[in-house]
Write a protein that holds these residues in place. Structure first.
Motif, PDB file in Angstrom:
ATOM      1  N   HIS A  64      23.420 -36.590  62.635  1.00 21.57           N
ATOM      2  CA  HIS A  64      22.711 -37.566  63.469  1.00 21.57           C
ATOM      3  C   HIS A  64      23.601 -38.020  64.626  1.00 21.57           C
ATOM      4  CE1 HIS A  64      20.693 -38.444  59.442  1.00 21.57           C
ATOM      5  NE2 HIS A  64      19.658 -38.180  60.212  1.00 21.57           N
ATOM      6  N   MET A  94      24.396 -30.533  56.977  1.00 21.23           N
ATOM      7  CA  MET A  94      24.374 -31.963  56.664  1.00 21.23           C
ATOM      8  C   MET A  94      22.940 -32.444  56.557  1.00 21.23           C
ATOM      9  SD  MET A  94      27.407 -33.548  58.914  1.00 21.23           S
ATOM     10  CE  MET A  94      29.089 -33.020  58.643  1.00 21.23           C
ATOM     11  N   HIS A 117      24.470 -39.460  59.145  1.00 19.93           N
ATOM     12  CA  HIS A 117      25.669 -38.654  58.914  1.00 19.93           C
ATOM     13  C   HIS A 117      26.089 -38.060  60.250  1.00 19.93           C
ATOM     14  CE1 HIS A 117      22.850 -35.363  59.197  1.00 19.93           C
ATOM     15  NE2 HIS A 117      22.172 -35.815  58.152  1.00 19.93           N
ATOM     16  N   LYS A 155      18.369 -28.224  62.763  1.00 20.45           N
ATOM     17  CA  LYS A 155      18.220 -28.069  61.309  1.00 20.45           C
ATOM     18  C   LYS A 155      16.727 -28.081  60.958  1.00 20.45           C
ATOM     19  CE  LYS A 155      18.894 -31.183  58.057  1.00 20.45           C
ATOM     20  NZ  LYS A 155      18.020 -31.108  56.862  1.00 20.45           N
ATOM     21  N   ASP A 156      16.000 -28.973  61.629  1.00 24.91           N
ATOM     22  CA  ASP A 156      14.545 -29.028  61.435  1.00 24.91           C
ATOM     23  C   ASP A 156      13.909 -28.175  62.523  1.00 24.91           C
ATOM     24  OD1 ASP A 156      14.270 -31.263  59.261  1.00 24.91           O
ATOM     25  OD2 ASP A 156      15.765 -31.959  60.678  1.00 24.91           O
ATOM     26  N   PHE A 196      16.759 -33.890  69.197  1.00 27.07           N
ATOM     27  CA  PHE A 196      16.370 -33.469  67.849  1.00 27.07           C
ATOM     28  C   PHE A 196      17.344 -32.403  67.360  1.00 27.07           C
ATOM     29  CE2 PHE A 196      12.658 -35.280  69.762  1.00 27.07           C
ATOM     30  CZ  PHE A 196      12.028 -35.953  68.719  1.00 27.07           C
ATOM     31  N   GLY A 197      17.470 -32.277  66.038  1.00 25.47           N
ATOM     32  CA  GLY A 197      18.398 -31.315  65.459  1.00 25.47           C
ATOM     33  C   GLY A 197      17.698 -30.001  65.124  1.00 25.47           C
ATOM     34  N   MET A 201      15.525 -41.178  60.405  1.00 27.98           N
ATOM     35  CA  MET A 201      15.062 -41.924  59.236  1.00 27.98           C
ATOM     36  C   MET A 201      16.239 -42.614  58.554  1.00 27.98           C
ATOM     37  SD  MET A 201      11.863 -39.854  57.722  1.00 27.98           S
ATOM     38  CE  MET A 201      12.769 -38.608  56.842  1.00 27.98           C
ATOM     39  N   LEU A 254      24.792 -29.440  62.408  1.00 30.97           N
ATOM     40  CA  LEU A 254      26.148 -29.789  61.948  1.00 30.97           C
ATOM     41  C   LEU A 254      26.263 -29.507  60.461  1.00 30.97           C
ATOM     42  CD1 LEU A 254      26.976 -31.071  64.671  1.00 30.97           C
ATOM     43  CD2 LEU A 254      28.291 -32.662  63.279  1.00 30.97           C
TER      44      LEU A 254
HETATM   45  P1  AMP Z   1      16.122 -37.322  59.875  1.00 26.76           P
HETATM   46  O1  AMP Z   1      16.809 -38.648  59.789  1.00 26.76           O
HETATM   47  O2  AMP Z   1      16.372 -36.421  58.728  1.00 26.76           O
HETATM   48  O3  AMP Z   1      14.663 -37.445  60.253  1.00 26.76           O
HETATM   49  O4  AMP Z   1      16.805 -36.594  61.109  1.00 26.76           O
HETATM   50  C1  AMP Z   1      16.824 -37.183  62.381  1.00 26.76           C
HETATM   51  C2  AMP Z   1      17.254 -36.142  63.381  1.00 26.76           C
HETATM   52  O5  AMP Z   1      18.561 -35.684  63.053  1.00 26.76           O
HETATM   53  C3  AMP Z   1      16.332 -34.913  63.374  1.00 26.76           C
HETATM   54  O6  AMP Z   1      16.128 -34.496  64.713  1.00 26.76           O
HETATM   55  C4  AMP Z   1      17.142 -33.918  62.594  1.00 26.76           C
HETATM   56  O7  AMP Z   1      16.841 -32.580  62.931  1.00 26.76           O
HETATM   57  C5  AMP Z   1      18.552 -34.283  62.992  1.00 26.76           C
HETATM   58  N1  AMP Z   1      19.511 -33.769  62.024  1.00 26.76           N
HETATM   59  C6  AMP Z   1      19.474 -33.946  60.677  1.00 26.76           C
HETATM   60  N2  AMP Z   1      20.479 -33.263  60.087  1.00 26.76           N
HETATM   61  C7  AMP Z   1      21.161 -32.642  61.073  1.00 26.76           C
HETATM   62  C8  AMP Z   1      22.293 -31.776  61.111  1.00 26.76           C
HETATM   63  N3  AMP Z   1      22.922 -31.396  60.005  1.00 26.76           N
HETATM   64  N4  AMP Z   1      22.717 -31.321  62.318  1.00 26.76           N
HETATM   65  C9  AMP Z   1      22.070 -31.686  63.448  1.00 26.76           C
HETATM   66  N5  AMP Z   1      20.997 -32.494  63.479  1.00 26.76           N
HETATM   67  C10 AMP Z   1      20.547 -32.964  62.313  1.00 26.76           C
END
Ligand code: AMP
Length: 281
Positions: free
Chosen positions: A37, A184, A34, A149-150, A146-147, A30, A176
Motif C-alpha cells: 500500500h 504482500m 503494508h 497484485k489485483d 492501484f496495485g 481497505m 510488492l
Molecule cells: P486493499 O487494501 O487490499 O484493497 O488494497 C488497496 C490497494 O493496494 C489495491 O490497489 C491493491 O492492489 C494494492 N496492493 C495490495 N497489495 C499490494 C502489493 N503487494 N503490492 C502492490 N500493491 C498492492
C-alpha cells in the motif's frame, strides 16, 4: 495529516486545495496497510501536490461474510504508517456514511468482470465499482493508484472510468513482495506459521514457470503450475489462467497476444491468496 470521517468534510478540505491549484492524488485501500500500500502512497505523493488515502472495508465487495468478518482492521497502526509516508488526508468513513441506503447499481463490464475473480467471487467487482465510483465522485482525484497484485481489478477500474466518463488517470503499480517472494497482502496475517512458511511456493512456482515456458504449450505451463501447487497439502489452486493482459480472455497460444499474464488464486488453508506473473509484454 488530517483524518476525515465525513464526505462533507472531505469535499470542503479538497475544495480549498483545488482552489489553491493543488493536484490531488488518491489511493483507495481497505486498511491493514503494508509496504505494498505504501508504495502506492509514495507514487501518489511523488506525482501530486496532495495525497488522499481512503481506508474503508467495503462490505459490498465481500461475497463471503466470514472473509468480511475476519478482515484485519488496524486503524491506529495504519495512521502511524501514513503520516511519515507523506499522506495529507485520510478518509475513514463509517459504512452508513458511504451507504446511507443500499447501493442498487448494477454495472456491466462484460467479459473482464465474468472471468477469474469475477467467476469465483460473484458480485465482487460490482461492489468494487460501487465503492470506487463513489470515492472518485467525492475525492475527484486527478490521479488514482492501484496495485497490479489485483490485476483484474485494474481492468475493471479502467472500464468503469471509461463508462462513467470520469476525469481520472489510473496508475498501475508493481506488486510488492516479501523477501521470500510472497506477494504482500493484508490477508497474510491470517496465515498460520506453517501456512506462512509454505505460501512463498506460489510466487516461486510462478517464477519457475517462466523458465518452463520455452518450447511448451500454454496448457502445459498451466498444468505445471497447478500440479506443483496442489502437490503441497496445505494448498488448493482455485484457478490459474493465462490470459491476454488487455481483454483478460484465456490464450491458448503464446502468439495470440503481445501482453500475456498468468493470474492465480490459491487457498492456503482457509486463506485466499492471489498473485500474477507477466509472461510477455
Ligand atoms: P486493499 O487494501 O487490499 O484493497 O488494497 C488497496 C490497494 O493496494 C489495491 O490497489 C491493491 O492492489 C494494492 N496492493 C495490495 N497489495 C499490494 C502489493 N503487494 N503490492 C502492490 N500493491 C498492492
Amino acid at each position: 495529516m488530517k483524518v476525515i470521517h465525513t464526505i462533507a468534510d472531505l469535499k470542503n478540505y479538497l475544495l480549498k486545495e483545488r482552489q489553491n491549484k493543488k493536484s490531488v492524488g488518491f489511493v483507495p485501500t481497505m486498511g491493514a496497510l503494508h509496504a505494498g500500500h505504501l508504495s502506492l502512497v509514495h507514487a501518489c505523493t511523488k506525482e501530486n501536490d496532495i495525497c488522499v488515502v481512503s481506508i474503508f472495508v467495503n462490505p459490498t465487495q465481500f461475497n463471503d461474510p466470514r472473509d468480511l468478518e475476519t478482515y484485519p482492521r488496524t486503524l491506529n497502526k495504519d495512521l502511524a504508517l501514513l503520516e511519515p509516508a507523506g499522506c495529507d488526508y485520510v478518509f475513514v468513513p463509517r459504512v452508513e456514511e458511504m451507504y446511507p441506503e443500499p447501493d442498487t447499481r448494477v454495472f456491466d463490464f462484460g467479459t473482464i468482470a465474468e472471468v477469474m475473480e469475477g467467476a469465483h467471487r460473484p458480485g465482487h467487482f460490482n461492489g468494487v465499482a460501487q465503492i470506487v465510483s463513489k470515492l472518485f465522485t467525492f475525492v475527484e482525484p486527478d490521479d488514482a493508484y492501484f496495485g497490479e497484485k489485483d490485476f483484474q481489478q485494474i481492468a475493471i477500474i479502467r472500464a468503469m472510468v471509461r463508462q462513467l466518463q470520469m476525469n481520472v488517470r489510473i496508475h498501475a503499480c508493481p506488486i510488492l513482495r516479501e523477501p521470500d517472494g510472497l506477494a504482500m497482502s493484508s490477508r497474510n496475517v491470517r496465515l498460520s506459521d506453517e501456512q506462512r512458511q509454505k505460501a512463498p511456493l506460489i510466487a516461486r512456482t510462478l517464477k519457475e514457470s517462466i523458465n518452463f515456458v520455452p518450447g511448451k504449450k500454454v496448457q502445459e505451463v498451466i498444468d505445471f503450475v497447478v500440479t506443483t501447487l496442489n502437490e503441497e497439502p496445505v494448498m488448493r489452486v482455485e484457478y490459474f489462467e493465462i490470459v491476454d493482459g488487455y481483454s483478460l480472455e484465456s490464450v491458448r497460444d503464446w502468439s495470440e497476444s503481445d501482453y500475456i499474464v498468468g493470474c492465480i488464486t490459491v487457498y492456503c488453508g482457509e486463506v485466499r491468496l492471489i498473485d500474477n506473473m507477466t509472461y510477455k509484454r
